[in-house]
Design a protein around this motif. Structure first.
Motif, PDB file in Angstrom:
ATOM      1  N   THR A 119      -8.843  -3.791 -11.351  1.00 58.26           N
ATOM      2  CA  THR A 119     -10.096  -3.328 -10.199  1.00 58.26           C
ATOM      3  C   THR A 119      -9.438  -3.740  -8.755  1.00 58.26           C
ATOM      4  O   THR A 119      -9.144  -3.183  -7.713  1.00 58.26           O
ATOM      5  CB  THR A 119     -12.075  -4.097 -10.500  1.00 58.26           C
ATOM      6  OG1 THR A 119     -12.119  -3.568 -11.775  1.00 58.26           O
ATOM      7  CG2 THR A 119     -12.419  -3.671  -9.106  1.00 58.26           C
TER       8      THR A 119
ATOM      9  N   TYR B 229      -6.544  -3.691  -8.476  1.00 61.26           N
ATOM     10  CA  TYR B 229      -5.213  -2.446  -7.948  1.00 61.26           C
ATOM     11  C   TYR B 229      -5.845  -1.203  -7.452  1.00 61.26           C
ATOM     12  O   TYR B 229      -5.505  -0.852  -6.240  1.00 61.26           O
ATOM     13  CB  TYR B 229      -4.614  -2.129  -9.331  1.00 61.26           C
ATOM     14  CG  TYR B 229      -3.882  -0.872  -9.220  1.00 61.26           C
ATOM     15  CD1 TYR B 229      -2.271  -0.806  -8.969  1.00 61.26           C
ATOM     16  CD2 TYR B 229      -4.476   0.584  -9.106  1.00 61.26           C
ATOM     17  CE1 TYR B 229      -1.230  -0.237  -8.694  1.00 61.26           C
ATOM     18  CE2 TYR B 229      -3.546   1.416  -9.415  1.00 61.26           C
ATOM     19  CZ  TYR B 229      -2.473   1.307  -8.397  1.00 61.26           C
ATOM     20  OH  TYR B 229      -1.309   2.580  -8.715  1.00 61.26           O
ATOM     21  N   PHE B 230      -6.864  -1.266  -7.689  1.00 56.59           N
ATOM     22  CA  PHE B 230      -7.675   0.448  -7.070  1.00 56.59           C
ATOM     23  C   PHE B 230      -8.287   0.551  -6.200  1.00 56.59           C
ATOM     24  O   PHE B 230      -7.957   0.374  -5.167  1.00 56.59           O
ATOM     25  CB  PHE B 230      -8.620   0.675  -8.291  1.00 56.59           C
ATOM     26  CG  PHE B 230      -7.805   1.744  -9.105  1.00 56.59           C
ATOM     27  CD1 PHE B 230      -7.813   2.839  -9.281  1.00 56.59           C
ATOM     28  CD2 PHE B 230      -8.380   1.490 -10.590  1.00 56.59           C
ATOM     29  CE1 PHE B 230      -6.936   3.307 -10.579  1.00 56.59           C
ATOM     30  CE2 PHE B 230      -7.661   1.875 -11.489  1.00 56.59           C
ATOM     31  CZ  PHE B 230      -7.138   3.320 -11.353  1.00 56.59           C
ATOM     32  N   LEU B 231      -8.714  -1.344  -6.115  1.00 56.47           N
ATOM     33  CA  LEU B 231      -9.512  -1.386  -4.447  1.00 56.47           C
ATOM     34  C   LEU B 231      -8.700  -1.637  -3.713  1.00 56.47           C
ATOM     35  O   LEU B 231      -8.360  -0.606  -2.500  1.00 56.47           O
ATOM     36  CB  LEU B 231     -10.337  -2.987  -4.473  1.00 56.47           C
ATOM     37  CG  LEU B 231     -11.378  -2.755  -3.927  1.00 56.47           C
ATOM     38  CD1 LEU B 231     -11.824  -2.104  -3.648  1.00 56.47           C
ATOM     39  CD2 LEU B 231     -11.576  -4.416  -3.553  1.00 56.47           C
TER      40      LEU B 231
ATOM     41  N   ARG C 176      -5.103  -0.040  -3.313  1.00 56.09           N
ATOM     42  CA  ARG C 176      -4.277   0.962  -3.406  1.00 56.09           C
ATOM     43  C   ARG C 176      -5.437   1.944  -2.456  1.00 56.09           C
ATOM     44  O   ARG C 176      -5.292   2.238  -1.169  1.00 56.09           O
ATOM     45  CB  ARG C 176      -4.670   1.948  -4.898  1.00 56.09           C
ATOM     46  CG  ARG C 176      -3.974   2.994  -4.644  1.00 56.09           C
ATOM     47  CD  ARG C 176      -3.848   3.558  -6.480  1.00 56.09           C
ATOM     48  NE  ARG C 176      -2.587   4.209  -6.307  1.00 56.09           N
ATOM     49  CZ  ARG C 176      -3.339   5.730  -5.707  1.00 56.09           C
ATOM     50  NH1 ARG C 176      -3.936   5.839  -5.775  1.00 56.09           N
ATOM     51  NH2 ARG C 176      -2.026   6.916  -5.718  1.00 56.09           N
ATOM     52  N   GLY C 177      -6.992   2.024  -2.533  1.00 59.38           N
ATOM     53  CA  GLY C 177      -7.881   2.320  -1.563  1.00 59.38           C
ATOM     54  C   GLY C 177      -7.953   1.909   0.120  1.00 59.38           C
ATOM     55  O   GLY C 177      -7.292   3.144   0.714  1.00 59.38           O
ATOM     56  N   LYS C 178      -7.474   0.919   0.047  1.00 58.62           N
ATOM     57  CA  LYS C 178      -7.251  -0.165   1.420  1.00 58.62           C
ATOM     58  C   LYS C 178      -6.049   0.233   2.129  1.00 58.62           C
ATOM     59  O   LYS C 178      -6.249   0.332   3.618  1.00 58.62           O
ATOM     60  CB  LYS C 178      -7.764  -1.784   1.056  1.00 58.62           C
ATOM     61  CG  LYS C 178      -8.901  -1.631   2.514  1.00 58.62           C
ATOM     62  CD  LYS C 178      -9.280  -2.913   2.116  1.00 58.62           C
ATOM     63  CE  LYS C 178      -9.909  -3.328   3.403  1.00 58.62           C
ATOM     64  NZ  LYS C 178     -11.004  -5.023   2.774  1.00 58.62           N
TER      65      LYS C 178
END
Lengths: 94, 215
Positions: free
Chosen positions: B46, B48-50, B52-54
């Protein structure tokens, strides 16, 4: 014991070879095919197919009790819940 | 007062009704543990994805710094180790302790091979000043949050590496017990349990590899 799930050697080998092929497919599509933002979705889809192979065959979940299936499935649901709510923050803040 | 020694190969523990029930209970406990593993790594995925999005640019820069060929090599090594582990469980189920022992040894060799590759990757990153700690970071980053990517990289692959180390310890324990022929067709819970653990470690790497090295 009646619930002995013994996987034949050949089945194990087939699963292993499928996993290696899917790894090659992951590398090929990610490195040499430009799909833009769909690349990561495709990679996660292939990874999930691989995960199903590991869970279903190597971990014998296919012939296992429904209780064990529910236990592991619920953990993935909780992760999806956590990730989904956190990630939505990126889009809906302000 | 004397206690009767139970031969686990043919007898169940006194607080269970049958060998089958004992086996199923042990296995269910292992699956519950596997669920906690999925959720622990899930929280890191989670993160990582958060981020990555930012900080997308930093994630692209970081991913390109990792050697995907070494990552792919380690993926195949782990998949092969999962294969030999599945065969070890199979041989134990058939009552072949000695054959199972051989497969557990193969699996352990693969586990060490994985760590050797990881060692070269880590020392390479540290050498280039990419270890995100005070005094060790000297890399000329092109994007502002590359250091955060390296934090996520080292924590996720580091925790995974610790799991490999624990797996190796567990496999040495199995080797000792297999050598003593402690398992039978009706009693192989320990081998199956370590097998499940090892497959989960492999399963986590299946997601880690494309996310870290290829994206």
């Amino acid at each position: 014991m009646s619930h002995n799930h013994i996987m034949p050697f050949k089945t194990n080998l087939t699963v292993f070879l499928s996993l290696v092929s899917l790894t090659a497919l992951t590398v090929y599509t990610a490195k040499f095919v430009d799909l833009g933002s769909f690349n990561i979705i495709l990679a996660m889809m292939i990874a999930s197919v691989k995960a199903s192979l590991v869970l279903g065959w190597f971990m014998h979940l296919k012939g296992d009790s429904n209780m064990n299936k529910v236990i592991i499935f619920s953990s993935f649901c909780f992760v999806a819940l956590l990730a989904g709510i956190c990630y939505s923050d990126l889009f809906f803040r302000y | 007062m004397s206690t009767v020694k139970v031969d686990r190969r043919v007898d169940h523990s006194h607080h269970f009704e049958s060998m089958q029930q004992e086996h199923e209970s042990g296995k269910q406990g292992t699956w519950l543990f596997m669920a906690t593993e999925v959720m622990m790594f899930g929280a890191l995925f989670t993160a990582y994805f958060l981020y990555r999005g930012k900080y997308f640019e930093s994630w692209v820069e970081g991913g390109a710094l990792l050697d995907w060929k070494l990552g792919a090599l380690n993926t195949v090594v782990l998949l092969f180790s999962s294969f030999t582990m599945a065969l070890a469980v199979r041989e134990t189920q058939l009552g072949h302790n000695r054959k199972a022992l051989k497969y557990v040894i193969f699996t352990t060799v693969c586990a060490f091979a994985f760590l050797v590759v990881k060692y070269f990757e880590y020392t390479g990153k540290i050498h280039h000043g990419l270890f995100p700690s005070e005094g060790m970071w000297s890399y000329d980053a092109q994007t502002p949050q590359l250091r955060l990517f390296m934090v996520v990289y080292f924590i996720m692959t580091g925790l995974h590496g610790i799991h490999i180390l624990i797996g190796i310890a567990l496999m040495f324990w199995l080797m000792k017990r297999l050598k003593n022929e402690e398992f039978s067709k009706d009693y192989y819970t320990a081998v199956e349990g370590v097998g499940l653990y090892w497959h989960i470690v492999d399963l986590i790497w299946i997601y880690l590899f494309p996310l870290m090295y290829l994206m």
